[in-house]
Design a protein around this motif. Sequence first.
Motif, PDB file in Angstrom:
ATOM      1  N   SER A 117       0.827  -1.221   0.000  1.00  0.00           N
ATOM      2  CA  SER A 117       0.000   0.000   0.000  1.00  0.00           C
ATOM      3  C   SER A 117       0.856   1.265   0.000  1.00  0.00           C
ATOM      4  O   SER A 117       0.339   2.362  -0.221  1.00  0.00           O
ATOM      5  CB  SER A 117      -0.952   0.007   1.197  1.00  0.00           C
ATOM      6  OG  SER A 117      -0.240   0.096   2.413  1.00  0.00           O
ATOM      7  N   LEU A 118       2.168   1.130   0.214  1.00  0.00           N
ATOM      8  CA  LEU A 118       3.063   2.293   0.178  1.00  0.00           C
ATOM      9  C   LEU A 118       3.532   2.608  -1.244  1.00  0.00           C
ATOM     10  O   LEU A 118       4.190   3.613  -1.469  1.00  0.00           O
ATOM     11  CB  LEU A 118       4.272   2.063   1.087  1.00  0.00           C
ATOM     12  CG  LEU A 118       3.942   1.886   2.570  1.00  0.00           C
ATOM     13  CD1 LEU A 118       5.197   1.541   3.361  1.00  0.00           C
ATOM     14  CD2 LEU A 118       3.276   3.125   3.135  1.00  0.00           C
ATOM     15  N   SER A 134      12.084   4.665  -2.848  1.00  0.00           N
ATOM     16  CA  SER A 134      11.643   6.068  -2.818  1.00  0.00           C
ATOM     17  C   SER A 134      10.141   6.163  -2.559  1.00  0.00           C
ATOM     18  O   SER A 134       9.689   7.032  -1.810  1.00  0.00           O
ATOM     19  CB  SER A 134      12.009   6.778  -4.120  1.00  0.00           C
ATOM     20  OG  SER A 134      11.408   6.128  -5.227  1.00  0.00           O
ATOM     21  N   GLU A 135       9.348   5.266  -3.169  1.00  0.00           N
ATOM     22  CA  GLU A 135       7.900   5.239  -2.924  1.00  0.00           C
ATOM     23  C   GLU A 135       7.614   4.854  -1.477  1.00  0.00           C
ATOM     24  O   GLU A 135       6.722   5.405  -0.841  1.00  0.00           O
ATOM     25  CB  GLU A 135       7.213   4.195  -3.811  1.00  0.00           C
ATOM     26  CG  GLU A 135       7.184   4.476  -5.269  1.00  0.00           C
ATOM     27  CD  GLU A 135       6.593   3.299  -6.054  1.00  0.00           C
ATOM     28  OE1 GLU A 135       5.994   3.581  -7.105  1.00  0.00           O
ATOM     29  OE2 GLU A 135       6.732   2.134  -5.645  1.00  0.00           O
ATOM     30  N   PHE A 136       8.373   3.885  -0.994  1.00  0.00           N
ATOM     31  CA  PHE A 136       8.203   3.403   0.375  1.00  0.00           C
ATOM     32  C   PHE A 136       8.364   4.556   1.356  1.00  0.00           C
ATOM     33  O   PHE A 136       7.504   4.801   2.196  1.00  0.00           O
ATOM     34  CB  PHE A 136       9.245   2.307   0.655  1.00  0.00           C
ATOM     35  CG  PHE A 136       9.013   1.523   1.905  1.00  0.00           C
ATOM     36  CD1 PHE A 136       8.570   0.221   1.834  1.00  0.00           C
ATOM     37  CD2 PHE A 136       9.257   2.062   3.158  1.00  0.00           C
ATOM     38  CE1 PHE A 136       8.371  -0.529   2.991  1.00  0.00           C
ATOM     39  CE2 PHE A 136       9.056   1.334   4.313  1.00  0.00           C
ATOM     40  CZ  PHE A 136       8.614   0.029   4.221  1.00  0.00           C
ATOM     41  N   VAL A 163       5.833   8.712   4.905  1.00  0.00           N
ATOM     42  CA  VAL A 163       5.611  10.084   5.372  1.00  0.00           C
ATOM     43  C   VAL A 163       4.174  10.527   5.082  1.00  0.00           C
ATOM     44  O   VAL A 163       3.503  11.082   5.950  1.00  0.00           O
ATOM     45  CB  VAL A 163       6.635  11.048   4.730  1.00  0.00           C
ATOM     46  CG1 VAL A 163       6.277  12.499   5.016  1.00  0.00           C
ATOM     47  CG2 VAL A 163       8.038  10.734   5.221  1.00  0.00           C
ATOM     48  N   SER A 164       3.688  10.270   3.866  1.00  0.00           N
ATOM     49  CA  SER A 164       2.346  10.742   3.510  1.00  0.00           C
ATOM     50  C   SER A 164       1.251  10.049   4.326  1.00  0.00           C
ATOM     51  O   SER A 164       0.189  10.614   4.536  1.00  0.00           O
ATOM     52  CB  SER A 164       2.082  10.582   2.012  1.00  0.00           C
ATOM     53  OG  SER A 164       1.975   9.221   1.659  1.00  0.00           O
ATOM     54  N   THR A 207       8.990   9.666  10.067  1.00  0.00           N
ATOM     55  CA  THR A 207       9.871  10.519   9.285  1.00  0.00           C
ATOM     56  C   THR A 207      10.351   9.817   8.015  1.00  0.00           C
ATOM     57  O   THR A 207      10.285   8.586   7.897  1.00  0.00           O
ATOM     58  CB  THR A 207      11.116  10.906  10.108  1.00  0.00           C
ATOM     59  OG1 THR A 207      11.867   9.712  10.384  1.00  0.00           O
ATOM     60  CG2 THR A 207      10.726  11.607  11.410  1.00  0.00           C
ATOM     61  N   ASP A 208      10.866  10.622   7.106  1.00  0.00           N
ATOM     62  CA  ASP A 208      11.455  10.094   5.887  1.00  0.00           C
ATOM     63  C   ASP A 208      12.616   9.167   6.229  1.00  0.00           C
ATOM     64  O   ASP A 208      12.770   8.113   5.609  1.00  0.00           O
ATOM     65  CB  ASP A 208      11.927  11.239   4.989  1.00  0.00           C
ATOM     66  CG  ASP A 208      12.499  10.746   3.677  1.00  0.00           C
ATOM     67  OD1 ASP A 208      11.716  10.222   2.857  1.00  0.00           O
ATOM     68  OD2 ASP A 208      13.732  10.867   3.484  1.00  0.00           O
TER      69      ASP A 208
END
Length: 160
Positions: A81-82, A93-95, A100-101, A106-107
């Motif tokens: 789902s990430l 990068s999507e993960f 975060v979103s 945190t990133d």
Amino acid sequence: MALAYFFLSDINDDGVITDSDVRPVYLRFDLNNDGQVEAQEFNLKWQEIYRESPLAVLFLRADKNRNHRLQKDEYPSLFSSLGNNADGSVKVSEFASGWVSEHFGTDSDGQALASALDVDFDWVVTAREVDTLLSRYDRNGDGEMEIIEVIQMVKLLPPL
């Protein structure tokens, strides 16, 4: 996140929080085992639970048959789902941006977890890599993951 907190507090996994759940939860907060929970202990444990809750949310999303256990065929959807790849894989990068979103943290937390999962260092977390990792956290060796086993992955995050 409230649902995740509920499942983390429902120690015996019966769908309700009763006295039998409260004592073990209390003991989790009594970090020095002196029979009292001081503010500092509460703060430290609450931060741990806050960090565990995203893994609980992801667990609940992946538990398609709602039996409170992840079977091998559900493993690949734990982190899917990430991202948005049809095969369930997630680019690192999507993960991290999904982490975060979703307000999971945190990133750097998202990057650390994704990096720990990406064992072949190709910048993609695959279903096979998730399967391998989950197998390491299967404490009772039954081939299924309970929520308490999945949240142990919090150890892959940077220390508080």
